[in-house]
Write an enzyme that holds these catalytic residues in place. Structure first.
Site, PDB file in Angstrom:
ATOM      1  CG  LEU A  99      -2.272   1.514   1.241  1.00 34.20           C
ATOM      2  CD1 LEU A  99      -2.457   1.131   0.447  1.00 34.20           C
ATOM      3  CD2 LEU A  99      -3.007   0.868   2.596  1.00 34.20           C
ATOM      4  CG  ASP A 100       0.865   3.789  -3.543  1.00 32.59           C
ATOM      5  OD1 ASP A 100       1.660   2.712  -3.833  1.00 32.59           O
ATOM      6  OD2 ASP A 100      -0.120   5.087  -4.174  1.00 32.59           O
ATOM      7  CE  LYS A 101       7.608   7.911   3.096  1.00 37.26           C
ATOM      8  NZ  LYS A 101       8.980   8.146   3.520  1.00 37.26           N
TER       9      LYS A 101
END
Length: 238
Positions: free
Chosen positions: A105-107
């Site tokens: 899950l993207d930063k």
């Protein structure tokens, strides 16, 4: 066990965050204010802000060989096992077992991500042909239109390929929900950019049958037996 691990096992927070609660005098053991490093034994009553804290072991979890947890990942945490990376997800969870994230899950995104100590199930969950659904709530910088939602649902060229058809629905003037069955890098953001939209907030709320629910940002919990069976119904041992 140490009181910080006891609190962490309740799913309230990480051990590091539990130490902060202890330092603030918000934790008691049998009515007495706990100190950093205090030990809890069977029969002790641990309270945080006056509320009893109990380990949140999933039903049947004692018989499991591995750990399976759901985390509400905050923005700024990176889904990597590399301890050299500041803000890596493994150090953030601070679990007693060696665990790693299933997928990413993207930063700059938040929400539901699964972590486990069982490497055998990772490919089963991530395998593209399984087409497991993942649902997201997305905020954008422009009003959501039917044309935008229809275009997203049909598929968008990203990373040299057209994304799979997906489900979309409007949830607010500047917000929509989207259900994907693939996980290309920064997929939703790039899809939106193709229509001159910029994602301002992105939160994953469901992976297959597992929902984020009321789990607060930064907290994690053990998956239940029913959730595990729904996630991978072909498996019989955990």
């Amino acid at each position: 066990m140490r009181v910080n691990k006891h609190i962490s096992d309740s799913g309230r927070c990480s051990r590091r965050e539990a130490d902060a609660l202890i330092a603030q005098g918000r934790v008691t053991i049998n009515g007495e204010t706990a100190g950093i490093g205090a030990v809890v034994v069977a029969g002790d009553v641990v309270c945080v802000d006056g509320v009893v804290s109990r380990p949140r072991a999933a039903r049947g979890a004692a018989a499991r060989k591995h750990v399976y947890i759901a985390l509400n990942k905050p923005v700024g945490i990176t889904c990597t096992t590399e301890h050299a990376v500041k803000g890596n997800i493994v150090d953030f969870v601070d679990h007693a077992e060696r665990i790693f994230p299933i997928g990413r899950l993207d930063k700059d995104s938040e929400g539901l991500i699964l972590l486990t100590s069982n490497g055998d199930i990772v490919n089963e969950i991530l395998r593209a042909e399984n087409a497991h659904e993942k649902e997201y709530l997305v905020g954008v910088n422009r009003p959501v239109t039917p044309e935008f939602l229809a275009g997203m649902a049909r598929g968008v060229r990203v990373h040299g390929q057209v994304t799979r058809p997906c489900k979309t629905r409007r949830i607010a003037k500047f917000g929509f929900a989207i259900v994907l069955t693939q996980g290309l890098n920064r997929q939703i953001r790039l899809m939106a950019e193709a229509f001159d939209y910029r994602v301002t907030q992105l939160r994953r709320v469901r992976i297959v049958n597992i929902k984020l629910g009321t789990l607060r940002v930064g907290q994690w919990r053990n998956l239940t037996d029913a959730e595990l069976r729904g996630l991978l119904p072909q498996r019989g041992a955990w």
